[in-house]
Design an enzyme around this catalytic site. Structure first.
Site, PDB file in Angstrom:
ATOM      1  N   TYR A 149       0.775  -1.204   0.217  1.00  0.00           N
ATOM      2  CA  TYR A 149       0.074  -0.031  -0.111  1.00  0.00           C
ATOM      3  C   TYR A 149       0.734   1.333   0.072  1.00  0.00           C
ATOM      4  O   TYR A 149       0.737   2.152  -0.821  1.00  0.00           O
ATOM      5  CB  TYR A 149      -0.614  -0.210   1.269  1.00  0.00           C
ATOM      6  CG  TYR A 149      -1.503   1.107   1.522  1.00  0.00           C
ATOM      7  CD1 TYR A 149      -2.378   1.941   0.690  1.00  0.00           C
ATOM      8  CD2 TYR A 149      -1.075   1.970   2.701  1.00  0.00           C
ATOM      9  CE1 TYR A 149      -3.215   3.163   1.186  1.00  0.00           C
ATOM     10  CE2 TYR A 149      -1.606   3.215   3.174  1.00  0.00           C
ATOM     11  CZ  TYR A 149      -2.683   3.916   2.116  1.00  0.00           C
ATOM     12  OH  TYR A 149      -3.144   5.017   2.420  1.00  0.00           O
TER      13      TYR A 149
HETATM   14  P1  NAD Z   1     -12.115   5.272   1.913  1.00  0.00           P
HETATM   15  O1  NAD Z   1     -11.881   3.788   1.457  1.00  0.00           O
HETATM   16  O2  NAD Z   1     -13.145   5.650   2.946  1.00  0.00           O
HETATM   17  O3  NAD Z   1     -12.419   6.236   0.579  1.00  0.00           O
HETATM   18  C1  NAD Z   1     -11.721   6.011  -0.612  1.00  0.00           C
HETATM   19  C2  NAD Z   1     -12.755   6.101  -1.415  1.00  0.00           C
HETATM   20  O4  NAD Z   1     -12.285   6.034  -2.763  1.00  0.00           O
HETATM   21  C3  NAD Z   1     -13.844   4.856  -1.559  1.00  0.00           C
HETATM   22  O5  NAD Z   1     -15.261   5.503  -1.250  1.00  0.00           O
HETATM   23  C4  NAD Z   1     -13.593   4.228  -2.812  1.00  0.00           C
HETATM   24  O6  NAD Z   1     -14.931   3.508  -3.288  1.00  0.00           O
HETATM   25  C5  NAD Z   1     -13.136   5.232  -3.664  1.00  0.00           C
HETATM   26  N1  NAD Z   1     -12.364   4.756  -5.033  1.00  0.00           N
HETATM   27  C6  NAD Z   1     -11.234   4.083  -4.779  1.00  0.00           C
HETATM   28  N2  NAD Z   1     -10.927   3.503  -6.061  1.00  0.00           N
HETATM   29  C7  NAD Z   1     -11.654   4.482  -6.939  1.00  0.00           C
HETATM   30  C8  NAD Z   1     -11.651   4.643  -8.226  1.00  0.00           C
HETATM   31  N3  NAD Z   1     -10.796   4.119  -9.060  1.00  0.00           N
HETATM   32  N4  NAD Z   1     -12.493   5.558  -8.812  1.00  0.00           N
HETATM   33  C9  NAD Z   1     -13.367   6.075  -7.953  1.00  0.00           C
HETATM   34  N5  NAD Z   1     -13.430   5.922  -6.726  1.00  0.00           N
HETATM   35  C10 NAD Z   1     -12.660   4.970  -6.189  1.00  0.00           C
HETATM   36  O7  NAD Z   1     -10.667   5.967   2.558  1.00  0.00           O
HETATM   37  P2  NAD Z   1     -10.224   7.224   3.422  1.00  0.00           P
HETATM   38  O8  NAD Z   1      -9.785   6.611   4.824  1.00  0.00           O
HETATM   39  O9  NAD Z   1     -11.315   8.198   3.368  1.00  0.00           O
HETATM   40  O10 NAD Z   1      -9.151   7.680   2.569  1.00  0.00           O
HETATM   41  C11 NAD Z   1      -9.162   8.678   1.684  1.00  0.00           C
HETATM   42  C12 NAD Z   1      -7.671   8.958   1.113  1.00  0.00           C
HETATM   43  O11 NAD Z   1      -6.786   9.399   2.116  1.00  0.00           O
HETATM   44  C13 NAD Z   1      -6.915   7.699   0.422  1.00  0.00           C
HETATM   45  O12 NAD Z   1      -6.356   8.386  -0.632  1.00  0.00           O
HETATM   46  C14 NAD Z   1      -6.039   7.196   1.650  1.00  0.00           C
HETATM   47  O13 NAD Z   1      -4.824   6.528   1.031  1.00  0.00           O
HETATM   48  C15 NAD Z   1      -5.569   8.360   2.282  1.00  0.00           C
HETATM   49  N6  NAD Z   1      -5.218   8.521   3.563  1.00  0.00           N
HETATM   50  C16 NAD Z   1      -6.218   7.985   4.618  1.00  0.00           C
HETATM   51  C17 NAD Z   1      -5.737   7.720   5.808  1.00  0.00           C
HETATM   52  C18 NAD Z   1      -6.597   7.252   7.123  1.00  0.00           C
HETATM   53  O14 NAD Z   1      -6.303   7.151   8.190  1.00  0.00           O
HETATM   54  N7  NAD Z   1      -8.085   7.106   6.675  1.00  0.00           N
HETATM   55  C19 NAD Z   1      -4.353   7.867   6.162  1.00  0.00           C
HETATM   56  C20 NAD Z   1      -3.364   8.096   5.471  1.00  0.00           C
HETATM   57  C21 NAD Z   1      -3.940   8.495   3.886  1.00  0.00           C
END
Ligand code: NAD
Length: 313
Positions: A149
């Site tokens: 990841y």
């Molecule tokens: P999440 O899984 O709740 O949200 C990501 C969304 O992206 C999902 O709803 C999914 O359906 C959508 N998605 C994925 N691939 C797609 C595509 N090809 N086309 C359209 N939609 C697509 O995750 P989150 O926790 O809200 O994370 C959001 C972002 O923040 C991500 O990029 C994640 O890597 C980053 N991030 C999150 C955290 C955390 O602690 N939650 C920490 C570091 C980074």
């Protein structure tokens, strides 16, 4: 101002859309409802926003969209769509990480080359640091991701940088450190812990519970995104963390207080890809974005607990 938000139905994306709409900024949200966690949770995130007049939602995969056409009407892109999760990024599932994290980002960047975008904000991750010799980790620390990841998040971040340098795409990255609060993904620790408490089950801890994490409350993460629209410097990466780290095992007494229940713990082997510590140096974000995390862990946990009780009632 107009914004395109990818991952709009997800945890962070849906909070961000809500906040932008509150500022009366028109938003186009994209989300393909990947099956990483149940669709009903994402629908709960996004359905209230569908009623807002300034919100348009596209339920499609980024890889299948005419992004050039979509970007014609956007001044800002906030790119949060991704396949999240460290532990699930091994084995066969890796292709989902390539498609949703690397390829989708590259397509957005290609489509951004000929557009007059004001800024593209990429939601990167503390996982780009991996096992980091520096604690706290600063933006100049070495980047050695420790999970597949993390590799894909770093690749996408570097693609943002390359398209900035070569084509002038005005991108910047926010490296988010373990985000929590209402809406938190069901695969994340606090969500799982609270759910186990509701179900009177034991809490599973991987390793000895001595790992430390820098937890960041969702509202602080959203403020960093909003600030970066205007103040973020293109070509840069910023740590967005809580700026303090907590040992996992030290959080359980606080959770017991909040839930008014006794917690039972079951220890399992440390998971591959998990790093022992994350801890952010947030001085750069403080200086450039005026970022200042406001929510203390106990307060943030109380909010998440209130939300989770409703979610599973
Ligand atoms: P999440 O899984 O709740 O949200 C990501 C969304 O992206 C999902 O709803 C999914 O359906 C959508 N998605 C994925 N691939 C797609 C595509 N090809 N086309 C359209 N939609 C697509 O995750 P989150 O926790 O809200 O994370 C959001 C972002 O923040 C991500 O990029 C994640 O890597 C980053 N991030 C999150 C955290 C955390 O602690 N939650 C920490 C570091 C980074």
């Amino acid at each position: 101002m107009s914004c395109l938000v990818t991952g709009a139905a997800g945890f962070i994306g849906s909070h961000l859309c809500r906040r932008l709409l509150k500022e009366k900024i028109p938003v186009v949200g994209i989300d393909s409802f990947t099956d990483f966690y149940p669709k009903w949770i994402k629908e709960k995130n996004i359905l209230p926003l569908m009623k807002k007049k300034d919100f348009k939602f596209i339920a499609k995969d980024i890889n299948e969209l005419d992004l050039k056409e979509l970007l014609k009407n956007a001044e800002y892109v906030l790119h949060l769509a991704a396949q999240a999760g460290v532990r699930t990024s091994w084995g066969q599932d890796f292709s989902a990480y390539i498609n949703n994290n690397i390829e989708a980002t590259q397509k957005i960047l290609e489509a951004s080359k000929e557009n007059q975008l004001k800024k593209l904000i990429y939601a990167s991750s503390s996982s780009v640091y991996g096992f980091c010799p520096d604690l706290p980790m600063s933006e100049t620390s070495p980047l050695h991701p420790y999970s597949p990841y993390g590799v894909t998040k770093l690749s996408a971040e570097q693609l943002c940088f390359l398209y900035h340098k070569n084509y002038g795409v005005p991108s910047l990255s926010l490296r988010l450190f373990t985000v929590y609060g209402p809406g938190q993904r069901p695969d994340m620790a606090f969500h799982k812990f609270f759910k186990a408490i509701i179900e009177n089950k034991k809490i599973t801890v991987y390793g000895e519970g001595k790992q430390t994490r820098d937890f960041t409350f969702i509202d602080d993460v959203i403020e960093a995104h909003i600030a970066s629209l205007k103040k973020g410097k293109v070509g840069e990466a910023y740590n967005v963390g809580g700026g303090v780290r907590k040992k996992l095992e030290d959080i359980f007494p606080t959770m017991e207080d909040i839930c008014q229940r006794k917690i039972e713990i079951k220890k399992e082997e440390r998971q591959k890809g998990d790093v022992p510590h994350t801890y952010s140096n947030i001085e750069k974000a403080r200086k450039d974005l005026n970022y200042s995390p406001l929510t203390k862990l106990e307060e943030g946990l109380k909010e998440e607990w209130r939300w989770i009780q409703k979610l599973y009632s």
